[in-house]
Motif scaffolding. Structure first.
Motif, PDB file in Angstrom:
ATOM      1  N   ALA A  14     -11.810   2.750  25.042  1.00 45.50           N
ATOM      2  CA  ALA A  14     -11.525   2.978  23.793  1.00 45.50           C
ATOM      3  C   ALA A  14     -10.819   4.295  23.230  1.00 45.50           C
ATOM      4  N   THR A  15     -10.391   4.334  22.431  1.00 46.02           N
ATOM      5  CA  THR A  15      -9.401   5.779  21.866  1.00 46.02           C
ATOM      6  C   THR A  15      -9.816   5.569  20.110  1.00 46.02           C
ATOM      7  N   GLN A  16      -9.826   6.512  19.190  1.00 45.64           N
ATOM      8  CA  GLN A  16      -9.737   7.131  17.877  1.00 45.64           C
ATOM      9  C   GLN A  16      -8.653   5.529  17.363  1.00 45.64           C
ATOM     10  N   VAL A  17      -8.721   5.003  16.800  1.00 39.39           N
ATOM     11  CA  VAL A  17      -8.180   4.189  15.698  1.00 39.39           C
ATOM     12  C   VAL A  17      -8.388   4.397  14.237  1.00 39.39           C
ATOM     13  N   ALA A  18      -7.646   3.272  13.042  1.00 39.73           N
ATOM     14  CA  ALA A  18      -7.623   2.838  12.391  1.00 39.73           C
ATOM     15  C   ALA A  18      -9.379   1.557  11.551  1.00 39.73           C
ATOM     16  N   ALA A  19      -9.751   1.731  10.697  1.00 44.10           N
ATOM     17  CA  ALA A  19     -10.897   1.148  11.266  1.00 44.10           C
ATOM     18  C   ALA A  19     -10.914   0.983   8.970  1.00 44.10           C
ATOM     19  N   THR A  20     -10.749  -0.964   8.718  1.00 45.74           N
ATOM     20  CA  THR A  20     -10.403  -1.135   7.235  1.00 45.74           C
ATOM     21  C   THR A  20     -11.294  -2.396   6.948  1.00 45.74           C
ATOM     22  N   ARG A  21     -11.521  -1.991   5.994  1.00 42.12           N
ATOM     23  CA  ARG A  21     -12.406  -2.959   5.800  1.00 42.12           C
ATOM     24  C   ARG A  21     -10.913  -3.920   3.979  1.00 42.12           C
ATOM     25  N   THR A  22     -10.725  -4.833   4.986  1.00 41.07           N
ATOM     26  CA  THR A  22      -9.376  -5.052   4.416  1.00 41.07           C
ATOM     27  C   THR A  22     -10.143  -6.090   3.012  1.00 41.07           C
ATOM     28  N   ASP A  23     -11.164  -6.729   2.818  1.00 40.39           N
ATOM     29  CA  ASP A  23     -11.464  -7.316   1.640  1.00 40.39           C
ATOM     30  C   ASP A  23     -11.605  -5.716   0.605  1.00 40.39           C
ATOM     31  N   LEU A  24     -12.054  -4.640   0.796  1.00 46.78           N
ATOM     32  CA  LEU A  24     -11.814  -3.457  -0.310  1.00 46.78           C
ATOM     33  C   LEU A  24     -10.367  -3.158   0.000  1.00 46.78           C
ATOM     34  N   ALA A  25      -9.903  -2.411   0.692  1.00 40.15           N
ATOM     35  CA  ALA A  25      -8.857  -1.829   1.096  1.00 40.15           C
ATOM     36  C   ALA A  25      -7.359  -2.175   0.914  1.00 40.15           C
ATOM     37  N   GLY A  26      -7.329  -3.506   1.310  1.00 37.97           N
ATOM     38  CA  GLY A  26      -6.211  -4.269   1.195  1.00 37.97           C
ATOM     39  C   GLY A  26      -5.638  -3.868   2.458  1.00 37.97           C
ATOM     40  N   PRO A  27      -4.640  -4.379   2.744  1.00 33.47           N
ATOM     41  CA  PRO A  27      -4.042  -4.104   3.935  1.00 33.47           C
ATOM     42  C   PRO A  27      -3.928  -2.507   4.664  1.00 33.47           C
ATOM     43  N   PRO A  28      -4.043  -2.367   5.529  1.00 31.92           N
ATOM     44  CA  PRO A  28      -4.414  -1.236   6.643  1.00 31.92           C
ATOM     45  C   PRO A  28      -3.706   0.528   6.616  1.00 31.92           C
ATOM     46  N   PRO A  29      -3.686   1.248   6.123  1.00 32.48           N
ATOM     47  CA  PRO A  29      -2.355   2.769   5.888  1.00 32.48           C
ATOM     48  C   PRO A  29      -1.823   2.227   7.394  1.00 32.48           C
ATOM     49  N   ARG A  30      -0.941   2.514   7.317  1.00 35.77           N
ATOM     50  CA  ARG A  30      -0.093   3.221   8.877  1.00 35.77           C
ATOM     51  C   ARG A  30       0.214   4.353   9.334  1.00 35.77           C
ATOM     52  N   LEU A  31       0.845   4.959   7.720  1.00 36.40           N
ATOM     53  CA  LEU A  31       0.645   6.756   8.108  1.00 36.40           C
ATOM     54  C   LEU A  31       0.033   7.386   7.306  1.00 36.40           C
ATOM     55  N   TRP A  32       0.067   8.948   7.946  1.00 35.02           N
ATOM     56  CA  TRP A  32      -1.147   9.365   7.169  1.00 35.02           C
ATOM     57  C   TRP A  32      -0.701  10.287   5.805  1.00 35.02           C
ATOM     58  N   PRO A  33       0.418   9.986   5.290  1.00 37.27           N
ATOM     59  CA  PRO A  33       0.062   9.510   3.439  1.00 37.27           C
ATOM     60  C   PRO A  33       0.253   9.000   2.753  1.00 37.27           C
ATOM     61  N   GLU A  34      -0.409   7.599   3.357  1.00 41.05           N
ATOM     62  CA  GLU A  34      -0.080   6.601   2.922  1.00 41.05           C
ATOM     63  C   GLU A  34      -2.123   6.624   3.065  1.00 41.05           C
ATOM     64  N   VAL A  35      -2.609   6.763   4.272  1.00 43.90           N
ATOM     65  CA  VAL A  35      -4.125   7.346   3.779  1.00 43.90           C
ATOM     66  C   VAL A  35      -4.215   8.057   2.983  1.00 43.90           C
ATOM     67  N   ILE A  36      -4.012   9.308   2.755  1.00 40.41           N
ATOM     68  CA  ILE A  36      -3.756   9.652   1.402  1.00 40.41           C
ATOM     69  C   ILE A  36      -4.275   9.129  -0.140  1.00 40.41           C
ATOM     70  N   ALA A  37      -2.586   8.568   0.101  1.00 38.76           N
ATOM     71  CA  ALA A  37      -2.899   7.518  -0.944  1.00 38.76           C
ATOM     72  C   ALA A  37      -4.209   6.734  -1.303  1.00 38.76           C
ATOM     73  N   LEU A  38      -4.975   5.906  -0.013  1.00 36.52           N
ATOM     74  CA  LEU A  38      -5.841   5.034  -0.199  1.00 36.52           C
ATOM     75  C   LEU A  38      -7.109   5.863  -0.816  1.00 36.52           C
ATOM     76  N   SER A  39      -7.090   7.031  -0.179  1.00 38.15           N
ATOM     77  CA  SER A  39      -8.208   8.021  -0.578  1.00 38.15           C
ATOM     78  C   SER A  39      -8.793   8.066  -2.093  1.00 38.15           C
ATOM     79  N   HIS A  40      -7.603   7.727  -2.780  1.00 42.04           N
ATOM     80  CA  HIS A  40      -7.274   8.119  -4.418  1.00 42.04           C
ATOM     81  C   HIS A  40      -7.559   7.042  -5.354  1.00 42.04           C
ATOM     82  N   ARG A  41      -8.025   5.389  -4.512  1.00 45.42           N
ATOM     83  CA  ARG A  41      -7.816   4.655  -5.158  1.00 45.42           C
ATOM     84  C   ARG A  41      -9.574   3.716  -3.896  1.00 45.42           C
TER      85      ARG A  41
END
Length: 355
Positions: A101-128
């Motif tokens: 196991a390692t740290q990976v990204a976990a997403t509820r795509t029904d709530l967030a849409g497509p998983p962010p791949r880059l850290w700037p995209e994570v920040i953008a997602l956190s605003h919505r």
């Protein structure tokens, strides 16, 4: 025929396959369990007095090898990423990589849409959408270290511009994180994600295949950990578990054969996944049969575990990890300034004999 006692951690992924293997293969190996926090922090010296086989975390090795038997001759085949290397120290292999196991990204795509791949995209997602960090216990430090790797610098625990950027990124995300998520370890956070709609995304959490099952009403989609820019290294710190034999244990042929079987292609590709486990063998991670019931969990995160960073195995590291986790949390939630906190982190690191 011997009688043996083992210790693992209390989650279906850590428990079920081991218990069933003992029963079905007719070996008198009884498994006790302790919580994830015990797995992360209890000294192996204490556990080795009572148990013959211990499921452990590789950073314990710096303080543990005098209580363990080398297992160099028990392993063959190819395993994912640095799973084997993480249990090698001072010229020996001290545990068998049962689980990867390692740290990976976990997403509820029904709530967030497509998983962010880059850290700037994570920040953008956190605003919505509700984005949580995994910062309970040692995971604040582990998250910090992985972000540092993604930003291009493997952790040295000294004040650097990259270290400051990593903490600023965490602090920014924490200001919008759902209430009370800062107390959740990976199991608690993923339980929350499949129980209700409180958390839409966590950019770094240890992957648990159990939450990716296609049978779940609310299913978590696991993808590679975020990177800084397209094509750069995904920042992640490897976890997983290893099977270690203590020095108190009579390592009989019966026991050794059983442990070999648990790491075999047969067990890793069929038995372990059938009983909620998360194999470490590369052939299991790339198997269509293994990936199908869990929506491609393994293939979707293989790139991350392949390039994952391995924590130090220095004597005293576990105590450092515990104290540093508390310190990083204090920085992220504003109780300690970033500048002062990085100085304190360097002091903690030097306190266990590092320069």
């Amino acid at each position: 025929m011997g009688s043996y006692r083992g210790l693992t951690w209390d989650h279906p992924r850590g428990r079920d396959a081991l218990v069933q293997a003992s029963v079905q293969r007719g070996i008198d190996l009884v498994w006790d369990v302790h919580p994830l926090s015990g797995f992360e922090s209890t000294p192996i010296s204490e556990l080795a007095e009572r148990y013959d086989v211990i499921v452990l975390d590789h950073p314990h090795l710096g303080d543990a090898t005098e209580y363990l038997q080398p297992v160099d001759d028990l392993l063959d085949g190819e395993f994912v990423g640095p799973s084997v290397a993480s249990y090698q120290l001072d010229g020996h292999l001290w545990a068998l990589p049962l689980d990867a196991a390692t740290q990976v990204a976990a997403t509820r795509t029904d709530l967030a849409g497509p998983p962010p791949r880059l850290w700037p995209e994570v920040i953008a997602l956190s605003h919505r959408a509700p984005v949580a960090l995994c910062v309970a216990g040692p995971h604040a430090l582990l998250t910090y270290m992985s972000i540092s790797v993604a930003l291009g610098e493997e952790p040295t625990f000294t004040p650097t511009a990259t270290a400051q950027r990593a903490l600023e990124l965490m602090t920014d995300l924490a200001t919008r994180a759902p209430k009370d998520t800062q107390t959740l370890d990976p199991i608690g956070l993923l339980d929350a994600m499949v129980s209700d709609d409180t958390v839409a995304h966590c950019p770094l959490v240890y992957g648990y295949v159990n939450y990716s099952s296609t049978t779940l009403t609310r299913r978590v989609t696991f993808t590679d950990a975020p990177s800084e820019y397209p094509g750069s290294r995904p920042g992640s710190t490897i976890g997983g578990t290893g099977l270690a034999i203590t020095r108190r244990c009579p390592a009989t042929p019966e026991l050794l054969d059983h442990l070999r079987w648990l790491l075999s292609a047969t067990a890793q590709e069929t038995f372990v996944p059938a009983y909620s486990g998360q194999p470490a063998r590369l052939s299991a991670w790339t198997s269509d049969t293994v990936n199908a019931p869990v929506a491609g969990f393994y293939r979707s995160t293989l790139s991350t575990i392949t390039s994952a960073w391995v924590r130090p195995r220095n004597p005293g590291y576990i105590e450092f990890q515990t104290a540093a986790g508390e310190l990083i949390r204090d920085i992220v939630y504003g109780d300690v300034t970033t500048t002062a906190g990085l100085d304190q982190l360097a002091t903690l690191w030097k306190g266990i004999g590092n320069e």
